[in-house]
Design a protein around this motif. Structure first.
Motif, PDB file in Angstrom:
ATOM      1  N   PHE A 155       0.782  -1.232   0.000  1.00  0.00           N
ATOM      2  CA  PHE A 155       0.000   0.000   0.000  1.00  0.00           C
ATOM      3  C   PHE A 155       0.817   1.288   0.000  1.00  0.00           C
ATOM      4  O   PHE A 155       0.244   2.374   0.058  1.00  0.00           O
ATOM      5  CB  PHE A 155      -0.980  -0.005   1.169  1.00  0.00           C
ATOM      6  N   THR A 156       2.138   1.170  -0.083  1.00  0.00           N
ATOM      7  CA  THR A 156       2.946   2.389  -0.187  1.00  0.00           C
ATOM      8  C   THR A 156       3.837   2.397  -1.417  1.00  0.00           C
ATOM      9  O   THR A 156       4.316   3.451  -1.803  1.00  0.00           O
ATOM     10  CB  THR A 156       3.858   2.583   1.043  1.00  0.00           C
ATOM     11  N   GLY A 157       4.091   1.234  -1.979  1.00  0.00           N
ATOM     12  CA  GLY A 157       4.997   1.152  -3.114  1.00  0.00           C
ATOM     13  C   GLY A 157       6.463   1.243  -2.707  1.00  0.00           C
ATOM     14  O   GLY A 157       7.335   1.392  -3.560  1.00  0.00           O
ATOM     15  N   MET A 158       6.733   1.150  -1.404  1.00  0.00           N
ATOM     16  CA  MET A 158       8.113   1.218  -0.934  1.00  0.00           C
ATOM     17  C   MET A 158       8.896  -0.009  -1.410  1.00  0.00           C
ATOM     18  O   MET A 158       8.350  -1.095  -1.544  1.00  0.00           O
ATOM     19  CB  MET A 158       8.163   1.286   0.599  1.00  0.00           C
ATOM     20  N   ARG A 159      10.171   0.182  -1.620  1.00  0.00           N
ATOM     21  CA  ARG A 159      11.063  -0.909  -1.979  1.00  0.00           C
ATOM     22  C   ARG A 159      11.421  -1.703  -0.728  1.00  0.00           C
ATOM     23  O   ARG A 159      11.356  -1.204   0.390  1.00  0.00           O
ATOM     24  CB  ARG A 159      12.342  -0.351  -2.600  1.00  0.00           C
ATOM     25  N   VAL A 198       7.825   7.624  10.811  1.00  0.00           N
ATOM     26  CA  VAL A 198       6.395   7.406  10.615  1.00  0.00           C
ATOM     27  C   VAL A 198       5.632   8.440  11.446  1.00  0.00           C
ATOM     28  O   VAL A 198       5.828   8.532  12.651  1.00  0.00           O
ATOM     29  CB  VAL A 198       5.982   5.982  11.051  1.00  0.00           C
ATOM     30  N   ASP A 199       4.792   9.221  10.795  1.00  0.00           N
ATOM     31  CA  ASP A 199       3.962  10.198  11.499  1.00  0.00           C
ATOM     32  C   ASP A 199       2.501   9.802  11.303  1.00  0.00           C
ATOM     33  O   ASP A 199       1.909  10.056  10.254  1.00  0.00           O
ATOM     34  CB  ASP A 199       4.214  11.608  10.968  1.00  0.00           C
ATOM     35  N   LEU A 200       1.963   9.162  12.331  1.00  0.00           N
ATOM     36  CA  LEU A 200       0.592   8.677  12.232  1.00  0.00           C
ATOM     37  C   LEU A 200      -0.424   9.820  12.284  1.00  0.00           C
ATOM     38  O   LEU A 200      -1.534   9.679  11.764  1.00  0.00           O
ATOM     39  CB  LEU A 200       0.315   7.652  13.336  1.00  0.00           C
ATOM     40  N   ASN A 201      -0.055  10.938  12.895  1.00  0.00           N
ATOM     41  CA  ASN A 201      -0.974  12.077  12.981  1.00  0.00           C
ATOM     42  C   ASN A 201      -1.268  12.680  11.615  1.00  0.00           C
ATOM     43  O   ASN A 201      -2.403  13.058  11.324  1.00  0.00           O
ATOM     44  CB  ASN A 201      -0.424  13.156  13.915  1.00  0.00           C
ATOM     45  N   LEU A 250      -0.310   7.752   3.743  1.00  0.00           N
ATOM     46  CA  LEU A 250      -0.807   6.453   4.179  1.00  0.00           C
ATOM     47  C   LEU A 250      -2.333   6.408   4.131  1.00  0.00           C
ATOM     48  O   LEU A 250      -3.005   7.388   4.459  1.00  0.00           O
ATOM     49  CB  LEU A 250      -0.354   6.170   5.611  1.00  0.00           C
ATOM     50  N   PHE A 251      -2.868   5.262   3.761  1.00  0.00           N
ATOM     51  CA  PHE A 251      -4.303   5.034   3.849  1.00  0.00           C
ATOM     52  C   PHE A 251      -4.675   4.892   5.320  1.00  0.00           C
ATOM     53  O   PHE A 251      -3.870   4.473   6.151  1.00  0.00           O
ATOM     54  CB  PHE A 251      -4.696   3.751   3.101  1.00  0.00           C
ATOM     55  N   ALA A 252      -5.919   5.208   5.644  1.00  0.00           N
ATOM     56  CA  ALA A 252      -6.395   5.114   7.029  1.00  0.00           C
ATOM     57  C   ALA A 252      -6.215   3.702   7.575  1.00  0.00           C
ATOM     58  O   ALA A 252      -5.827   3.521   8.736  1.00  0.00           O
ATOM     59  CB  ALA A 252      -7.857   5.541   7.108  1.00  0.00           C
ATOM     60  N   ASN A 253      -6.477   2.686   6.770  1.00  0.00           N
ATOM     61  CA  ASN A 253      -6.329   1.300   7.207  1.00  0.00           C
ATOM     62  C   ASN A 253      -4.868   0.986   7.557  1.00  0.00           C
ATOM     63  O   ASN A 253      -4.583   0.306   8.546  1.00  0.00           O
ATOM     64  CB  ASN A 253      -6.847   0.346   6.127  1.00  0.00           C
ATOM     65  N   THR A 254      -3.942   1.500   6.767  1.00  0.00           N
ATOM     66  CA  THR A 254      -2.514   1.274   7.033  1.00  0.00           C
ATOM     67  C   THR A 254      -2.098   1.980   8.316  1.00  0.00           C
ATOM     68  O   THR A 254      -1.305   1.441   9.093  1.00  0.00           O
ATOM     69  CB  THR A 254      -1.660   1.741   5.836  1.00  0.00           C
TER      70      THR A 254
END
Length: 143
Positions: A53-57, A69-72, A105-109
């Motif tokens: 869901f992020t396309g990160m390598r 990671v900033d969840l806010n 980020l998607f809310a689910n992630t």
């Protein structure tokens, strides 16, 4: 030939092999859901979630720190990569400045990351052998 030492470059008459790109198949939504549902209780589920869901390598996921990671604001900052060194492993700057980026980020992630961070906190408090490396994915040997 340039120095007139030889009259002909014999290698110039050889046809070079044509490399073919490997076919890259992408899962459809149903296949991805099946995989993630099956992997839901796997300790590396968070890595699969981030990849999907992020396309990160892979190297970016393995080097992702909790401080990145900033969840806010629902984002991840990609700042470093995991590399295999001569002895063990290492973390390096991204190869290109353009690789340093923020990913929404998607809310689910976000919810999955919150749950994952809580599990890490509990593990740290209850397991005397737990070593907190500050990474989202605690072990580096899973791919």
């Amino acid at each position: 030939m340039t120095w007139s030492e030889i009259v002909q470059n014999v290698a110039s008459s050889v046809e070079l092999p044509q490399g073919k790109k490997a076919k890259f198949e992408v899962w459809n939504e149903k296949q991805l859901k099946l995989f993630l549902d099956t992997a839901a209780h796997n300790q590396y589920y968070i890595a699969f979630e981030l990849a999907a869901f992020t396309g990160m390598r892979q190297s970016e996921i393995l080097a992702l720190r909790r401080i990145d990671v900033d969840l806010n604001i629902r984002s991840i900052s990609v700042r470093q990569i995991y590399t295999i060194a001569e002895v063990g492993h290492d973390f390096d700057d991204t190869k290109h400045d353009s690789s340093i980026r923020s990913i929404a980020l998607f809310a689910n992630t976000v919810q999955i990351l919150q749950d994952h961070f809580e599990k890490q906190r509990i593990e740290k408090e209850t397991n005397t052998f737990y070593t907190d490396s500050g990474l989202v994915v605690q072990t580096l040997h899973f791919f």
